[in-house]
Design a protein around this motif. Sequence first.
Motif, short mmCIF file in Angstrom:
data_model
loop_
_atom_site.label_atom_id
_atom_site.label_comp_id
_atom_site.label_asym_id
_atom_site.label_seq_id
_atom_site.Cartn_x
_atom_site.Cartn_y
_atom_site.Cartn_z
N ASN A 164 99.06 59.39 196.92
CA ASN A 164 99.41 59.84 195.58
C ASN A 164 98.24 60.54 194.89
N VAL A 165 97.87 61.69 195.43
CA VAL A 165 96.76 62.46 194.87
C VAL A 165 97.27 63.40 193.79
N TYR A 166 96.51 64.43 193.48
CA TYR A 166 96.74 65.24 192.28
C TYR A 166 98.18 65.68 192.05
N GLY A 167 98.80 66.30 193.05
CA GLY A 167 100.14 66.82 192.85
C GLY A 167 101.12 65.77 192.40
N LYS A 168 101.06 64.61 193.03
CA LYS A 168 101.95 63.51 192.67
C LYS A 168 101.67 63.04 191.25
N GLN A 169 100.42 62.84 190.91
CA GLN A 169 100.09 62.31 189.58
C GLN A 169 100.40 63.33 188.49
N TRP A 170 100.16 64.60 188.76
CA TRP A 170 100.43 65.64 187.76
C TRP A 170 101.93 65.78 187.48
N ARG A 171 102.73 65.76 188.55
CA ARG A 171 104.15 66.14 188.40
C ARG A 171 105.10 64.94 188.43
N SER A 172 104.68 63.80 188.98
CA SER A 172 105.59 62.65 189.11
C SER A 172 104.85 61.34 188.85
N TRP A 173 104.19 61.27 187.71
CA TRP A 173 103.46 60.04 187.35
C TRP A 173 104.45 58.88 187.23
N TYR B 235 107.14 60.75 185.28
CA TYR B 235 106.85 61.69 184.20
C TYR B 235 106.15 62.92 184.76
N ASP B 236 106.65 64.09 184.36
CA ASP B 236 106.06 65.37 184.74
C ASP B 236 105.06 65.75 183.65
N GLN B 237 103.78 65.48 183.89
CA GLN B 237 102.77 65.69 182.86
C GLN B 237 102.53 67.17 182.58
N ILE B 238 102.65 68.01 183.60
CA ILE B 238 102.42 69.45 183.39
C ILE B 238 103.54 70.05 182.55
N GLN B 239 104.78 69.68 182.88
CA GLN B 239 105.90 70.19 182.09
C GLN B 239 105.82 69.70 180.65
N TYR B 240 105.40 68.46 180.47
CA TYR B 240 105.24 67.93 179.11
C TYR B 240 104.23 68.76 178.32
N ILE B 241 103.09 69.08 178.94
CA ILE B 241 102.06 69.86 178.25
C ILE B 241 102.61 71.22 177.83
#
Length: 318
Positions: free
Chosen positions: A146-155, A163-169
């Motif tokens: 669960n590296v960057y891509g997973k944490q950024w897009r599917s926390w 939670y999709d943190q990039i879409q939220y931003i």
Amino acid sequence: MNQVDKVYLDLCNYILEHGTKKEDRTGTGTISVFGYQMRFNLQEGFPLLTTKRVPFRLVASELLWFLKGDTNLRYLLENNNHIWDEWGFQKWVESNEYNGPDMTNFGIRSQKDEEFNALYQEQMKVYQERVLNDIDFAKEFGDLGNVYGKQWRSWEGADGQTYDQIQYIIDEIKRNPDSRRLLCNAWSASEIKNQQLPPCHYAFQFYVLDGKLSCMFNMRSNDVFLGLPFNIASYALLTHLIAHECGLEVGELIYTGADVHIYSNHIEQIQTQLTRESRKLPTLKLNSEVKSIFDFELNDIELVGYDPHPTIKAPVAV
């Protein structure tokens, strides 16, 4: 001297003059300082070092990999990007399925023993081919956890939701650009044990002022010679992409590092780079027809006017 190379080389000099010798996880050894900040004005050009060549296509394909929410090396290998190979390879050679030559401490041994390096390169090629051509192998040994891509897009939250943190931003910038919550976090204490490499750049935050988007990214640990030039360019590209979708210009990029270090086997390379005169910064051109950052492909991103000094090679500490 352009502002990007100047600020970066000032950091290199600072570490060489004020850093402390410190041991590290890889066994290589470093010269380290704790706590350092740099600022780059993105209006003055794209912050890609000119005192050595930094392969921009690798920066771009890695970022697109993150933005896809992907954690498997297959996409990177398909785009001839090998900057994460060693971590996936390590996962394979430390498994019960591996039955080749002993690869213990391959990162250090390959630098010191030519005969072993030949064996290592041979096994690495086997690994890369299997990730590309064997779906089951790629699922097991090409995935880095669960590296960057997973944490950024599917926390994964404590509430069981993702939670999709990039879409939220992006949504929040469009809705409420004065928000102080335009933040993405990649560090999850419960996930560290499942990550091949826990996040080095663990959090970043955006800030909108006068129609310009700025970004500050934070790093717990930073390889100054090999890693930092990529990190600067990657977050600059991310800032450009989000500004593009949100109809903003770019502002500042701010770097905040904790354990900021030069590996002991990179000192000669740093000293070579310090002798070079900087050149004009390149500019970035994005395909105006692409509206969403999630739809960008490599061919939609162009670097214009990049004329750096030659590459300076150095080994990766794994």
